[in-house]
Scaffold this motif. Structure first.
Motif, PDB file in Angstrom:
ATOM      1  N   GLU A  12       0.445  -0.684  -1.314  1.00 30.48           N
ATOM      2  CA  GLU A  12       0.701   0.748  -1.093  1.00 30.48           C
ATOM      3  C   GLU A  12      -0.406   1.549  -1.772  1.00 30.48           C
ATOM      4  O   GLU A  12      -0.642   1.406  -2.973  1.00 30.48           O
ATOM      5  CB  GLU A  12       2.066   1.120  -1.684  1.00 30.48           C
ATOM      6  CG  GLU A  12       2.444   2.570  -1.523  1.00 30.48           C
ATOM      7  CD  GLU A  12       3.798   2.851  -2.156  1.00 30.48           C
ATOM      8  OE1 GLU A  12       3.813   3.260  -3.343  1.00 30.48           O
ATOM      9  OE2 GLU A  12       4.821   2.620  -1.486  1.00 30.48           O
ATOM     10  N   ARG A  13      -1.121   2.345  -1.020  1.00 27.60           N
ATOM     11  CA  ARG A  13      -2.254   3.093  -1.554  1.00 27.60           C
ATOM     12  C   ARG A  13      -1.814   4.064  -2.640  1.00 27.60           C
ATOM     13  O   ARG A  13      -0.833   4.795  -2.481  1.00 27.60           O
ATOM     14  CB  ARG A  13      -2.951   3.860  -0.420  1.00 27.60           C
ATOM     15  CG  ARG A  13      -4.219   4.600  -0.850  1.00 27.60           C
ATOM     16  CD  ARG A  13      -4.872   5.260   0.361  1.00 27.60           C
ATOM     17  NE  ARG A  13      -6.034   6.062  -0.010  1.00 27.60           N
ATOM     18  CZ  ARG A  13      -7.270   5.574  -0.155  1.00 27.60           C
ATOM     19  NH1 ARG A  13      -7.491   4.283   0.044  1.00 27.60           N
ATOM     20  NH2 ARG A  13      -8.272   6.363  -0.482  1.00 27.60           N
ATOM     21  N   TYR A  36      -4.610   0.172  -4.801  1.00 30.19           N
ATOM     22  CA  TYR A  36      -3.313  -0.067  -4.160  1.00 30.19           C
ATOM     23  C   TYR A  36      -2.332  -0.625  -5.181  1.00 30.19           C
ATOM     24  O   TYR A  36      -2.696  -1.446  -6.036  1.00 30.19           O
ATOM     25  CB  TYR A  36      -3.463  -1.070  -3.009  1.00 30.19           C
ATOM     26  CG  TYR A  36      -4.443  -0.642  -1.947  1.00 30.19           C
ATOM     27  CD1 TYR A  36      -4.033   0.124  -0.862  1.00 30.19           C
ATOM     28  CD2 TYR A  36      -5.784  -1.007  -2.035  1.00 30.19           C
ATOM     29  CE1 TYR A  36      -4.933   0.528   0.109  1.00 30.19           C
ATOM     30  CE2 TYR A  36      -6.698  -0.611  -1.066  1.00 30.19           C
ATOM     31  CZ  TYR A  36      -6.270   0.161   0.003  1.00 30.19           C
ATOM     32  OH  TYR A  36      -7.168   0.548   0.960  1.00 30.19           O
TER      33      TYR A  36
END
Length: 581
Positions: free
Chosen positions: A564-565, A577
């Motif tokens: 997930e950035r 991330y």
């Protein structure tokens, strides 16, 4: 008598002239430093800073492990506290920034005094003496190694080599003892200096061969004693810890055995004859080589000889400073070869100018042989060019003192300018390297292939932005690790230090492999973040392994759903991330 004014010729040989040359260099460097930035230069400089910080924060004197790399066990390191000591002292006295700025500049001071000692011993002319003190900026490898924030171990090694050269030229036993002590510090800092220390021993043997005073036992005895003392006091009773990249008890026993044999040799038969001395020295060398093979076993060879295949393919072959001349860019290769040429041409000029008269022949020959050995070594390991270029300065000074006045004496303006530039270009490697620079892109070395260079995005990685996230373990490319540690409170999985091959290979395998392969590797380390900077050369290299590999996914943002950035830390070419679990 009237005031005759200041005469540079009357003062150029003094210690004040050395201080003036050093101060001028310092002022120029500090003046341009704002343009270059006030921070460590590369990964090794960041890691040296981490070593000093950890020590000052209470980590043990003998423990140089980097515990923020692959915690909790940490990364085993082969570095020496000898390099940490001046940095730590200056930090305690004046603060970290002053230490990072001034310690590299201070290393230049003993180098200039060593150059002065060499030029005094060889009785250089006033003009050659002046050139010898101011030529350093025209040798491309030297200014950067004596620059603020350049705190790795290369400058101390080169300075110790130059000091050894100055001591080698002197005739007293105490100079031989001092030379052996400096040589010991050199190899304790880095075993890479061992071949040139062996050359020093051979040159003391040459002195004995030519009937000079028996200085070889004093050099070897000091080498053995100082190596044992410095190794024990800085690394503890078990210096090697199963590795071959530091000075081991086997090395010290060979030094001691050589010292004992050298002390016995003068009492053997036929030592009043050249043939007898040569035979004794040759026999001593053979015995010591056999002893080294027996005591050191596999550690008698290159410690890098057995690398993980992944590291061999994607890491070691791209460390330019450790590669031979035939794997360098054209401009670097020409610079290294040109430096050797300067040494040879300077030697010829010394002979032509009469430096071989009045008892200086042996001293000049010893300096030439040592410099030539360093130049030859630099053709095999590029970073040894720093030593070679320091040792080449006296020869360049002789060339300039001999030929520049002749060029300036040309009556016509244009021929005079051409002749002057030609002499400057011939006597220093800077101009040859600069003129060859455009050829680098037409004949790219393996380390700068166009497909890799094309993938390097413009911009600053800005790893300091990782300080904004909750501290955790970061899975990042090897060269990024030290800077991330230096700028933030995070830890990293790996960095570029060869003792720790498994995590290093895992990081590279993950980045060059598929996302699925990367997930399997990353899960074994359980990091909190994955980071990659598209402006870094190592990431660009990994991206060439396959179009759809993990490195390309990180840079493009097309990552699997287990990443997930982090918009807080990600900016420009830096992509960060969070690992979703």
């Amino acid at each position: 008598m009237g005031n005759r004014g200041f005469s540079w010729r009357a003062n150029v040989r003094t210690w004040q002239a050395v201080l003036a040359a050093w101060l001028a260099y310092v002022l120029v460097r500090l003046a341009i430093q704002p343009l270059l930035g006030w921070e460590p230069v590369g990964p090794d400089d960041w890691t040296r800073l981490l070593e000093v910080r950890a020590w000052l924060d209470g980590q043990g004197w003998w423990d140089v492990t980097q515990y923020r790399m692959k915690p909790p066990e940490g990364f085993s390191m082969h570095w020496s506290r000898l390099v940490d000591m001046p940095l730590a002292l200056m930090t305690l006295l004046f603060g970290e920034t002053v230490a990072l700025v001034m310690v590299p500049l201070l290393w230049l001071l003993p180098a200039l005094f060593a150059l002065r000692a060499i030029m005094l011993r060889l009785d250089f002319s006033d003009l050659a003496f002046l050139f010898g003190l101011v030529l350093l900026p025209l040798f491309p490898l030297l200014p950067g190694n004596f620059a603020p924030f350049r705190i790795d171990h290369h400058a101390p090694q080169a300075v110790l080599a130059l000091v050894c050269a100055a001591l080698l030229l002197r005739d007293s036993k105490w100079s031989a003892v001092a030379c052996g002590t400096c040589a010991a510090a050199w190899v304790v800092i880095s075993l890479e200096g061992l071949p040139l220390v062996a050359v020093l021993a051979g040159l003391y043997g040459v002195r004995y061969w030519f009937g000079e005073r028996t200085l070889l036992p004093w050099f070897l005895g000091a080498l053995a004693a100082a190596a044992a003392m410095l190794s024990h006091t800085t690394r503890g009773p078990d210096p090697g810890m199963g590795f071959c990249d530091v000075l081991l008890p086997g090395h010290m026993l060979v030094f001691a055995a050589a010292a004992v044999i050298a002390a016995i040799i003068p009492f053997l038969p036929w030592q009043d004859r050249v043939q007898g001395r040569v035979f004794a020295l040759a026999a001593m060398g053979l015995v010591c080589l056999q002893l080294a093979g027996s005591l050191l076993g596999p550690c008698a060879t290159n410690p890098m000889a057995e690398l993980n295949p992944v590291l061999q393919q994607w890491w070691h072959g791209y460390i330019t400073e450790g590669l031979p001349v035939w794997k360098q860019p054209v401009s670097v290769a020409l610079m290294l070869v040109w430096t050797v040429g300067i040494i040879v041409a300077g030697w010829w000029t010394a002979h032509r100018c009469g430096l071989f008269h009045q008892g200086r022949a042996l001293a000049c020959t010893l300096l030439f042989l040592f410099a030539l050995a360093a130049g030859g070594y630099s053709l095999l390991v590029m970073r040894e060019g720093t030593v070679a270029q320091l040792l080449a300065i006296p020869f360049a000074a002789l060339l300039l003192a001999e030929w520049l006045p002749k060029a300036r004496a040309v009556t016509s303006a244009m021929p005079r300018i051409v002749a002057t530039l030609a002499v400057l270009g011939f006597a220093t490697p800077l101009f040859a390297s600069a003129f060859a620079k455009p050829l680098d892109k037409h004949f790219p070395a393996e380390t700068m292939q166009p497909d890799v260079l094309a993938l390097i995005e413009p911009g600053d990685c800005g790893y300091a932005r990782l300080a904004a996230v909750e501290p955790g373990l970061v899975f990042a490319p090897l060269d990024a690790g030290p800077e991330i540690l230096g700028r933030t409170r995070n830890t990293v999985v790996a960095a570029s230090y060869h003792r720790n091959q498994r995590p290093m290979a895992d990081v590279i395998s993950a980045l060059t492999g598929s996302a699925a392969d990367a997930r399997a590797i990353i899960d074994t380390y359980a990091p909190d973040y994955v980071a990659a900077c598209a402006a870094s050369a190592d990431v660009a290299l990994y991206r060439t392994a396959a179009v759809d590999n993990f490195a390309n996914a990180l840079v493009s943002g097309e990552v699997p759903d287990w990443l997930e950035r982090d918009e807080t830390a990600s900016q420009g070419p830096l992509h960060v991330y969070r690992v979703v679990r």
